[in-house]
Design a protein around this motif. Structure first.
Motif, PDB file in Angstrom:
ATOM      1  N   TRP A 153     -21.287 -44.517  20.052  1.00 44.65           N
ATOM      2  CA  TRP A 153     -21.841 -44.036  21.317  1.00 44.65           C
ATOM      3  C   TRP A 153     -21.273 -44.867  22.454  1.00 44.65           C
ATOM      4  O   TRP A 153     -21.434 -46.082  22.473  1.00 44.65           O
ATOM      5  CB  TRP A 153     -23.364 -44.143  21.304  1.00 44.65           C
ATOM      6  N   LEU A 202     -20.369 -40.402  17.811  1.00 43.32           N
ATOM      7  CA  LEU A 202     -21.043 -39.535  18.769  1.00 43.32           C
ATOM      8  C   LEU A 202     -20.114 -39.152  19.916  1.00 43.32           C
ATOM      9  O   LEU A 202     -20.255 -38.068  20.500  1.00 43.32           O
ATOM     10  CB  LEU A 202     -22.288 -40.234  19.311  1.00 43.32           C
ATOM     11  N   ASP A 203     -19.167 -40.019  20.236  1.00 46.35           N
ATOM     12  CA  ASP A 203     -18.180 -39.676  21.259  1.00 46.35           C
ATOM     13  C   ASP A 203     -17.334 -38.491  20.822  1.00 46.35           C
ATOM     14  O   ASP A 203     -16.975 -37.638  21.638  1.00 46.35           O
ATOM     15  CB  ASP A 203     -17.281 -40.875  21.551  1.00 46.35           C
TER      16      ASP A 203
END
Length: 483
Positions: A153, A202-203
């Motif tokens: 993240w 998550l990116d």
């Protein structure tokens, strides 16, 4: 598999291998550049140079490969996850004892640490003040950054915070640790220079959503959190620089300022000129930095094993095959006394493990260009570190070394591992209450993952990866050292 040209960043071709293309995982497999208009040599023994370019053509393809894509996306993702998880679990385990190890109740108290850091010019934000509140804030921030980095993240920001936290905590009490802390120390610095969130992050999910919106003709989702984090960190960095709180070395302030300024330039170019040549230049520079850092990580792992192996050869206990016997009979290194007694009672087993450890460590750097032998030694070394964790009670040292070894894991294996994890997650979610197994029914996850664990209509289709740079190109073809 075709490598996209840096001049055409809009729709780069997929760079990551898939299980359906096993040929790309071979040791000698190299992606080719654009084909020449002339006739191509035929036959299985044909040279790999494109057309009549000869060695010049091969050099051009190699240069295109390292500039047009960030190599080893799966390997760098495993390294990121491994080291972030190692330090996260370490901080969680030591949470009840944090004050005695690194805080105000440490035997190595704040004044001694201050004198040491002034002498060796080490960096630690814990030296800014001896306040207990400040120590707690730094410890919690380091723990949270490790968790966020593991999940991928805001990876670029979290990798910087993770590096600052690791350096600060470790330099506060340098006598704490079991050897694995040195490896985490180095890798925390290297990770800030890599594009380690192209997959399994998550990116990457956020980049996949933007890719779907672009395919539908919609603008990307507005990103507020990322720029806000860097805006907050800017004044902190400026204040620390003016107050002399970044240690006595020149490289750390330089690195932090380069990272902050490059983030600002990247945001400005993406916002106001996303299709200009400056955007392509930024991609090329980021890819070069990533690939160079990946090579440094591999060299670092080889150096660790080579020095450890050659130093062992010089020891008399390693020469006569009895070195393993002694730690197995030390109370400090026997979490399972009965198991240690069984192993230590067998002279043959002690001798085999002692000599085997030296042979594997000395031989590993020389086997990197032979894919099969390298993979066999990787399995042996991972099993060796698992044994160290079990028999000698050094779990975090073993986790750090296994995470470092992961940079050499084959891409095909990592893709298969991601597929198994994705299938396992789907089965688990399908059994939860309120989840329907019938597609299209309420409760069914709307995101479909491809066979490599990515979104089926995200980066695997358009080649975009996943740090805070939505147009990352994920070059993951199997090459000799990494895959």
């Amino acid at each position: 598999m075709t490598i996209p040209s840096p001049q055409t960043p809009q729709n780069p071709s997929p760079q990551n291998p898939s299980p359906q293309t096993p040929a790309s995982q071979s040791a000698g497999s190299q992606p080719t550049g654009p084909r020449s208009a002339g006739p191509q040599p035929a036959g299985p023994r044909a040279p790999r140079s494109g057309g009549s370019g000869g060695s010049g053509g091969g050099l051009a393809r190699g240069l295109q490969r390292v500039t047009a894509s960030a190599l080893g996306p799966y390997q760098s993702a495993v390294v990121r996850i491994g080291f972030a998880a190692t330090y996260l679990f370490f901080l969680l385990r030591e949470l009840p004892h944090r004050h005695e190890l690194y805080g105000p109740d440490s035997p190595w108290h704040w004044d001694l640490a201050r004198q040491l850091t002034e002498g060796n010019r080490a960096f630690s934000v814990l030296m800014w003040t001896d306040s207990t509140v400040w120590f707690e804030a730094v410890y919690v921030l380091t723990l949270l950054s490790a968790a966020a980095l593991m999940l991928g993240w805001r990876t670029r920001t979290m990798s910087v915070l993770f590096m600052v936290g690791v350096l600060s905590v470790q330099n506060r009490s340098i006598f704490m640790g079991d050897g694995g802390d040195n490896v985490v120390h180095l890798m925390a610095i290297y990770l800030v220079l890599t594009r380690c969130a192209q997959v399994w992050s998550l990116d990457a999910r956020r980049a996949a959503r933007n890719a779907r919106r672009a395919a539908e003709g919609l603008p990307p989702l507005r990103d507020i959190v990322g720029p806000a984090l860097w805006v907050v960190l800017g004044p902190v960095l400026a204040t620390a620089t003016l107050m002399g709180g970044l240690g006595g070395t020149w490289w750390l302030p330089t690195l932090l300022w380069i990272l902050w300024l490059s983030a600002a330039v990247w945001w400005a170019v993406n916002r106001y000129a996303p299709h200009c040549e400056a955007r392509t230049l930024l991609d090329v520079l980021a890819n070069l930095t990533h690939n160079a850092t990946l090579a440094v990580i591999m060299a670092e792992v080889c150096l660790i094993y080579a020095t450890a192996g050659w130093y062992k050869i010089q020891g008399s206990r390693w020469q006569d095959g009895t070195a393993l016997y002694y730690p197995l009979n030390l109370d400090y290194f026997t979490p399972w006394p009965a198991l240690s007694d069984i192993l230590g009672a067998s002279g043959l087993m002690v001798m085999v493990l002692t000599y085997g450890t030296v042979i594997v460590q000395v031989a590993f750097p020389f086997t990197l260009f032979n894919r099969r032998v390298k993979n066999v030694l990787l399995v042996v070394m991972i099993c060796e570190h698992a044994g160290i964790a079990l028999l000698l009670g050094l779990p975090f040292f073993s986790m750090a070394m296994i995470a470092a070894d992961a940079v050499f894991l084959p891409t095909a294996f990592l893709v298969w591992l991601g597929t198994r994890a994705t299938l396992g997650r789907r089965r688990l979610l399908s059994r939860l209450p309120g989840r329907s197994r019938t597609p299209g029914k309420p409760g069914t996850p709307t995101r479909a993952d491809g066979p490599d664990g990515r979104s089926a209509d995200g980066p695997a289709r358009d080649g975009h990866g996943g740090t805070e740079e939505p147009r990352l190109q994920g070059g993951g073809g199997g090459h000799t050292l990494v895959g």
